[in-house]
Enzyme design. Sequence first.
Site, short mmCIF file in Angstrom:
data_model
loop_
_atom_site.label_atom_id
_atom_site.label_comp_id
_atom_site.label_asym_id
_atom_site.label_seq_id
_atom_site.Cartn_x
_atom_site.Cartn_y
_atom_site.Cartn_z
CB ALA A 10 47.55 40.74 31.40
CB VAL A 51 40.36 50.82 32.04
CG1 VAL A 51 40.84 49.46 31.55
CG2 VAL A 51 40.35 50.89 33.56
CE1 TYR A 142 35.24 43.81 42.23
CE2 TYR A 142 33.91 41.98 43.04
CZ TYR A 142 34.92 42.46 42.24
OH TYR A 142 35.61 41.59 41.42
CB THR A 145 31.26 47.83 39.54
OG1 THR A 145 31.93 46.77 40.24
CG2 THR A 145 31.38 49.11 40.34
#
Length: 267
Positions: A10, A51, A142, A145
């Site tokens: 964020a 993450v 990309y 995923t």
Amino acid sequence: MSKVILVTGASSGIGKGIATFLHEKGYHVYGTSRKPKNIENYPFKLIALDVLKIETIKNAVNFIINKEGRLDVLVNNAGMGITGPIEDTPSEEMKAVFDTNFFGAIDVLKTVLPQMRLQKSGTIINVTSFAGYMGLPFRGMYSATKGALELVTEATSMEVKGFGIKVVSVAPGDFATNIAQGRYHTPVFEDSAYREDYKTNLDIIDADVTGGMNPIEMAKTVYKIINAKNPKIHYKVGNLLEKFSIVLKRILPDRLYEKILMNHYKL
């Protein structure tokens, strides 16, 4: 009672737009960043979460639960971009983008589920991409995923429905953000068989992002999902052409659809 919301990734772009919008709507919003800085510039609370590091995920989730007593919504947004021909892209970079966009998102999801099961309620929103609905040239990893995360969304939705938990995906098209700055670009190797086509496509990709939609549209959709009694499993936020491209993929023969994509990307 105002809902408690966790938005990963964020500090900028779509994640910041979502977190800011939900904060302005009166929710208790916690945004995350790998290395929070200048937190006074954010109207919502910005905390540390990477993450790729499970301990930071656990620490962030526990911090929120200890402070608020609950966690109602996860917006699983943190991710990274990657471009390059499949043949030229280093395998370690392919694994890195899967670790972030796929396994990282799953680790956050797994960490919030025990609290949501305890509450017998919760909403998990996985941010995917239009690219997850099709294999795009020079963005194949990309696409892979995000496509994988779409399927895991469907599976998890069925597994946790009995606990009162809703799991959905929301796929953005091209948005005007700084994603290109954090994207891994496979170098344009001078001896590459794909050199000219790849160079051309990098310009097309960057132009699509520059001319993309305002992140506020993603925020409005997330707000709609949070307040839906029975949300859909998949949401798509993009322009008419992007949405139409997914419809075409469903109805056209594979090779014809491939030809349309190749024409768009000047291949």
